[in-house]
Scaffold this active site. Structure first.
Site, PDB file in Angstrom:
ATOM      1  N   SER A  61       0.844  -1.183   0.000  1.00 44.12           N
ATOM      2  CA  SER A  61       0.000   0.000   0.000  1.00 44.12           C
ATOM      3  C   SER A  61       0.888   1.244   0.000  1.00 44.12           C
ATOM      4  CB  SER A  61      -0.959  -0.030   1.195  1.00 44.12           C
ATOM      5  OG  SER A  61      -1.963   0.946   1.058  1.00 44.12           O
ATOM      6  N   ASP A  96      -8.916  -4.845  -6.037  1.00 42.83           N
ATOM      7  CA  ASP A  96      -8.528  -3.842  -5.042  1.00 42.83           C
ATOM      8  C   ASP A  96      -9.398  -2.588  -5.177  1.00 42.83           C
ATOM      9  OD1 ASP A  96      -7.263  -2.015  -3.370  1.00 42.83           O
ATOM     10  OD2 ASP A  96      -5.254  -2.745  -3.856  1.00 42.83           O
ATOM     11  N   HIS A 125      -7.670  -5.278  -1.147  1.00 45.23           N
ATOM     12  CA  HIS A 125      -6.448  -4.473  -0.977  1.00 45.23           C
ATOM     13  C   HIS A 125      -5.277  -5.270  -0.407  1.00 45.23           C
ATOM     14  CE1 HIS A 125      -3.939  -1.044  -0.824  1.00 45.23           C
ATOM     15  NE2 HIS A 125      -3.964  -0.898   0.474  1.00 45.23           N
TER      16      HIS A 125
END
Length: 708
Positions: free
Chosen positions: A579, A654, A686
């Site tokens: 991320s 995602d 995600h």
């Protein structure tokens, strides 16, 4: 760079440690390696006693006692269920107390009460099939819930529609308003006495559909989501109030512009008013407004907060018991998160706490409303301890004697607290502490679940960056570390707001995954750079309008330290992150070609213009107002600098960092004849969860084994 540093070393007790961790362990698939606590631990209302579930029974124990009593066994509960024609259960359910002799639990979508004095169970309400975003009113057990895009009530098993919206792009009562920024985790708000239900209405008609592909169907189908990108149209939110007596709904007149954020929704104890924090789209101007709950009219603005960077309200108003016209407000207005005492006319009565530390959460009050209990980093940014403060005098007393990361539950009379914590040397302890005397009794000391595992030494220390700021670091050495050898290093990075990698918690915040990698023969290093959490507003907001710049500079402080260690192979330094950490991983390679040998980046933001409005514009403003900042932070713009081995991993579904980010980066690499490795996890969002996460761990390990 200054590399004057001090070292704090904690080493786990060595007890014939021979077992090695596995990829499944690192993927959360082995519950046996986690400390065992007490199930459903909570205070009993109106008593200085607490309860928990063990051995298929509900136990209760007085705070002044060391001996628990069994108040309900599973076989007795099942007898009561049979009388209601409900299937028996082989596991004691989690319960909630209504009073000291009446509890509730859920079975077969039914909310069931059990009277301990009469040994009788009753069906109070039902939760309909396909109900989502359920919100149970604590006193009456009425249930607010959503189905598709509409909001409903279940009252004494009867279903009542609150909305009947045909346009699926207009959503009521959902928990993802403003994409869960600003501390928002629910979309409905029961009034204190259960007479009203406030709810978010989110109009997404102006936000384009973003395609998410579902490959599980015979012919792949599209499941679009609403994804407002930075600088583009965002959804419009209002707050409605449903009156259960009149079956009527009115909306608060929050005014224009419609593109604003509605935060900190809090009912007044009288149920006559409701408070909303209105934050402008630029996120630099907050107005805390008071509205008439019956008419929707604005009563007054209590106060405003402004910042040259951003204001980030993340909490409700904390009304003080026995003082219905006074509340506490959490704010970073002085640079650190502290409590401010207001009345409902907007008068500031005083700042309750102050100092270079952060309050991380408010736990409650004493019944007289003289003391507030909270968790804070007062002793260290790595710790969360329990404190109480006198609201009028501001005097603070620490209640948790042990270092570490604590949580707290208060008894109704606030005489006792349940202190549950872990630390660098404690997997889990639960204490019962007398607030008045400060004395504690041990309720549970969990065994070390890793006592027989072969783990390397972990050290915590600080390095000073070029500006002289202390940066906390963690280093894990391989289990069979030999100081005469040289080892490859994996730098595990996150680097973004709202997260802290290094903490005074079990395994030092590293978790099983990083210890597993260390067992494979790597030195594992992490550093919390500027931009990360719990160091104050200036530290976290330093990245404003320039994501990736100061964070990387601080990370290089860590790299320079590593290069000076005699046991580090400076030709074999890798990076791993997900991320924001994925963004940081790729950015570190592109800005420093040749410095790192290999890296793995999961779900990376590759261009902030592809990220969502709330988070993206808070830290980067818009692409229109910060074009240079967006260009400098774009990994796609810098793709031509890639010289090192890089594997990007992305989940195909995602909804947070959309797939377009890494695909656009890959396309640019193709156009520039630059090689990289790429792997996807179909259907995951995600991150990779469940059993498939074991494959992810194996994939990352294999990549570093072959390329580092």
């Amino acid at each position: 760079m200054a590399i004057f540093f001090f070292v704090q070393v904690f080493q786990l007790q060595v007890i014939s440690q021979t077992i090695l961790l596995t990829p499944a362990d690192a993927a959360y698939q082995n519950p046996a390696i986690y400390a065992k606590g007490l199930q459903n631990l909570q205070w009993v209302p109106g008593e200085q006693a607490f309860s928990w579930i063990a051995n298929q029974s509900l136990l209760k124990q007085k705070a002044s006692s060391l001996i628990p009593d069994t108040v309900l066994r599973l076989d007795k509960l099942n007898v009561a269920l049979t009388k209601l024609s409900i299937k028996q259960t082989n596991k004691f359910p989690s319960i909630e107390w209504i009073s000291n002799n009446l509890l509730t639990f859920t079975r077969e979508n039914k909310i069931i009460s059990f009277d301990l004095l009469k040994s009788v169970a009753s069906i109070i309400n039902t939760i309909p099939d396909k109900a989502e975003n359920t919100d149970v009113e604590p006193l009456t057990k009425k249930v607010a819930f959503t189905r598709d895009n509409n909001l409903y009530l279940s009252v004494e098993t009867k279903e009542i529609p609150i909305t009947d919206e045909k346009n699926s792009d207009i959503v009521y009562g959902a928990n993802n308003v403003h994409r869960n920024e600003f501390g928002i985790d629910k979309g409905t708000f029961w009034s204190p006495k259960g007479n009203f239900l406030a709810f978010y209405r989110m109009d997404q008609t102006m936000v384009p559909d973003y395609p998410i592909v579902d490959i599980t169907t015979r012919i792949a189908t599209e499941k679009p989501v609403k994804y407002p990108m930075a600088g583009e149209n965002m959804h419009e939110v209002t707050l409605g109030i449903y009156n259960l007596s009149s079956n009527q709904t009115i909306y608060m007149k929050t005014g224009e512009p419609a593109a604003q954020y509605l935060t900190s929704v809090t009912w007044d104890p009288s149920e006559k008013f409701i408070y909303i924090g209105l934050l402008n789209r630029d996120q630099n101007h907050l107005r805390l407004n008071k509205y008439d709950a019956l008419t929707g009219e604005l009563v007054m603005t209590l106060f405003e907060e402004k910042s040259e960077k951003y204001v980030e309200p993340e909490n409700q108003l904390y009304f003080i018991p026995s003082k219905a016209n006074e509340f506490l407000w959490l704010s970073e207005r002085d640079g650190f998160n502290h409590l401010y005492h207001y009345n409902t006319d907007g008068k500031l009565l005083g700042q309750v706490t102050s100092g270079s530390w952060m309050i991380t959460s408010v736990a409650g009050f004493d019944p007289k409303g003289e003391q507030v209990f909270f968790l804070a980093t007062k002793e260290s940014p790595l710790q969360k301890n329990i404190y109480t403060a006198d609201i009028n005098k501001g005097t603070i007393r620490r209640l948790s004697a042990d270092h570490g990361t604590h949580t707290v539950k208060l008894s109704d009379d606030s005489r006792y607290i349940i202190d549950q914590f872990n630390s660098t040397d404690v997997p889990l302890k639960i204490l019962i502490t007398d607030v008045k005397s400060g004395k504690s009794k041990m309720l549970l000391e969990a065994a070390n679940p890793l006592a027989t595992y072969k783990l390397g030494e972990t050290t915590l220390f600080t390095l000073k960056n070029d500006e002289g700021t202390d940066l906390w670091c963690r280093m894990i050495k391989p289990a069979d570390f030999d100081p005469a050898k040289k080892y490859p290093v994996i730098i595990y990075v996150y680097g973004g707001p709202h997260l802290q990698l290094i903490t005074d918690s079990w395994l030092y915040g590293a978790g099983i995954y990083l210890n597993y990698l260390a067992q494979q023969g790597y030195v594992i290093f992490s550093l919390d750079n500027r931009g990360s959490a719990n160091r104050g507003f200036a530290f976290e907001s330093a990245i404003h309008r320039q994501c990736g710049t100061l964070e990387m500079k601080d990370q290089l402080t860590g790299v320079n330290f590593l290069k000076q260690q005699p046991f580090v192979d400076v030709t074999r330094i890798g990076v791993d992150g997900w991320s924001y950490g994925g963004f940081m991983t790729v950015n570190m390679l592109l800005e420093n070609p040749g410095l790192f040998k290999a890296a793995v980046a999961g779900g990376p933001v590759c261009d902030w213009k592809y990220y969502e409005v709330m988070y993206g514009e808070r830290y980067m403003d818009t692409p229109q107002t910060n074009a240079d900042g967006y260009k400098k932070a774009s990994l796609i713009e810098k793709a031509g600098n890639l010289k090192d081995r890089l594997m990007i991993i992305h989940c195909t579904s995602d909804p947070v960092v959309v797939w377009q980010n890494s695909l656009s980066f890959v396309q640019t690499c193709i156009e520039k004849d630059i090689l990289l490795d790429y792997f996807v996890y179909p259907g995951h969002d995600h991150n990779v969860s469940g059993p498939d996460r074991t494959h992810l761990i194996m994939k990352i390990e294999d990549y570093f084994k072959k390329n580092l």
